[in-house]
Scaffold this active site. Structure first.
Site, PDB file in Angstrom:
ATOM      1  N   THR A  14       0.823  -1.211   0.000  1.00  0.00           N
ATOM      2  CA  THR A  14       0.000   0.000   0.000  1.00  0.00           C
ATOM      3  C   THR A  14       0.856   1.259   0.000  1.00  0.00           C
ATOM      4  OG1 THR A  14      -1.827  -1.130   1.062  1.00  0.00           O
ATOM      5  CG2 THR A  14      -1.734   1.230   1.389  1.00  0.00           C
ATOM      6  N   SER A  61       1.546  -7.627  -0.723  1.00  0.00           N
ATOM      7  CA  SER A  61       2.475  -8.446   0.071  1.00  0.00           C
ATOM      8  C   SER A  61       2.000  -9.882   0.278  1.00  0.00           C
ATOM      9  CB  SER A  61       2.767  -7.787   1.417  1.00  0.00           C
ATOM     10  OG  SER A  61       1.645  -7.820   2.270  1.00  0.00           O
ATOM     11  N   THR A  94       1.683  -4.052   4.433  1.00  0.00           N
ATOM     12  CA  THR A  94       1.530  -4.314   5.867  1.00  0.00           C
ATOM     13  C   THR A  94       0.882  -5.668   6.151  1.00  0.00           C
ATOM     14  OG1 THR A  94      -0.620  -3.202   5.893  1.00  0.00           O
ATOM     15  CG2 THR A  94       1.326  -1.866   6.440  1.00  0.00           C
TER      16      THR A  94
HETATM   17  N1  ASP Z   1      -3.281  -3.582   2.298  1.00  0.00           N
HETATM   18  C1  ASP Z   1      -1.934  -4.039   2.291  1.00  0.00           C
HETATM   19  C2  ASP Z   1      -1.000  -2.997   2.877  1.00  0.00           C
HETATM   20  O1  ASP Z   1      -1.386  -2.405   3.835  1.00  0.00           O
HETATM   21  C3  ASP Z   1      -1.484  -4.468   0.963  1.00  0.00           C
HETATM   22  C4  ASP Z   1      -0.240  -5.273   1.085  1.00  0.00           C
HETATM   23  O2  ASP Z   1       0.004  -5.856   2.117  1.00  0.00           O
HETATM   24  O3  ASP Z   1       0.516  -5.328   0.104  1.00  0.00           O
HETATM   25  O4  ASP Z   1       0.090  -2.749   2.442  1.00  0.00           O
END
Ligand code: ASP
Length: 327
Positions: A14, A61, A94
């Site tokens: 993100t 991720s 995350t």
């Molecule tokens: N929503 C996730 C983030 O907070 C997306 C990810 O993990 O790539 O980064």
């Protein structure tokens, strides 16, 4: 005086997310902006360090594989070995950041800071948190005060330890918490303030993953009322060499699940018992043959068990890696 060099590895998430609307914090795409684009937004980092960028991946991720983790380990190891690199920053989604952080904690030993950083709001959003998080991650990785503290997570003005930190909220910018252990410190702007050292005895041995060799498959099974112990056999038939059970409370299983899990152990399959609670301790109260996860949550237990199995450890050696000496 020349500024410290900080290697920065971009993996997506993100923090590199984009949407057509600056009000969109839910249906944006993660892993869109490149590292070069992110760096161009924060020229102020050049006031205190010289970034050395590397675009490793640009993905959500949850798409990071075990093979990616091994490749990331090799890259970070190469960077840490360069005398003029003061520390390493890794941008990461995350969603699984704590898993990558735990993997690196279990496999890297360097006094140089390695800092994982993410964001909860995409780069395109009003009040996006990623730019400040990234600037602070650079400051932390460049700081001599961050040396010798293990793998760090920097987000929302807080500094956490890879071992204790966990994502606790699906949306909020204060998602990373360490409910029992607490944060290691805070970022006062771009200056770190540490409260304490992480308690070193809680760390398992360092696993050597240099020289190839995939991570064995370990499945995580989430328990619930009326659960089906047959899922354990299902995962073993799919090629899992070890199992982690996210048990209720302090490691409680239904009678049927406990019977099946113990039967797996009797056949030589290591089964680790963690908790769905997200905090607290699972210990061995002598009621079963399962390996208690201690304070490791199910996803970090998966990482540790896979590393133990990759090393060819027997059941007693695996148990020793999860064991924490209580006072
Ligand atoms: N929503 C996730 C983030 O907070 C997306 C990810 O993990 O790539 O980064």
């Amino acid at each position: 005086m020349s500024k410290p060099k900080v290697a920065v590895i971009f993996t997506g998430g993100t923090i590199a997310g984009q949407s057509d609307s600056n009000l969109d914090t839910t249906s944006y795409r993660a892993g869109v902006l490149t590292g070069a684009e992110l760096l161009a937004q924060i020229p102020a980092v050049h006031d205190f360090c010289t970034p050395v960028p590397e675009q490793f991946r640009n993905v959500v991720s949850t798409d990071i594989t075990d093979a990616d983790l091994l490749a990331l380990h090799a890259l970070v190891t190469r960077q840490l070995a360069q005398d003029d690199i003061a520390g390493v920053v890794i941008t990461h989604g995350t969603a699984t950041l704590e898993e990558t952080a735990a993997f690196l904690q279990f496999t890297l030993r360097s006094d140089k800071p390695v800092v994982l950083v993410g964001a909860m709001r995409p780069n395109s959003a009003i009040s996006a948190d990623g730019q400040m998080n990234l600037v602070q991650a650079f400051a932390l990785a460049a700081s001599p005060q961050a040396r010798g503290r293990g793998i760090l997570v920097c987000a929302n003005d807080r500094i956490g330890s890879a071992i204790y930190i966990s994502k606790t909220n699906a949306q909020a910018v204060d998602t990373f918490q360490a409910r029992d252990a607490g944060f290691l410190g805070v970022m006062m702007g771009v200056r770190p303030l540490f409260y304490a050292q992480p308690a070193q005895p809680l760390l398992p041995p360092c696993f050597d993953v240099a020289g190839g060799g995939a991570l064995p498959r370990v499945a995580v099974v989430h328990t619930h009322l009326n659960d089906d112990p047959g899922v354990l056999e299902y995962f073993l038939a799919q090629g899992a060499s070890g199992l982690v059970i996210a048990a209720a409370g302090n490691g409680t299983l239904s009678s049927a699940m406990a019977r099946q899990a113990n039967a797996c152990v009797e056949r030589g399959v290591p089964v680790v018992k963690s908790s769905v609670c997200g905090a607290g301790f699972v210990w061995n109260e002598g009621k079963d043959k399962l390996i208690p996860a201690g304070f490791h949550n199910p996803q970090k237990s998966r990482m540790l068990l896979a590393l133990c199995l990759r090393q060819g450890m027997d059941m007693a050696e695996i148990e020793a890696c999860f064991t924490v000496q209580l006072g």
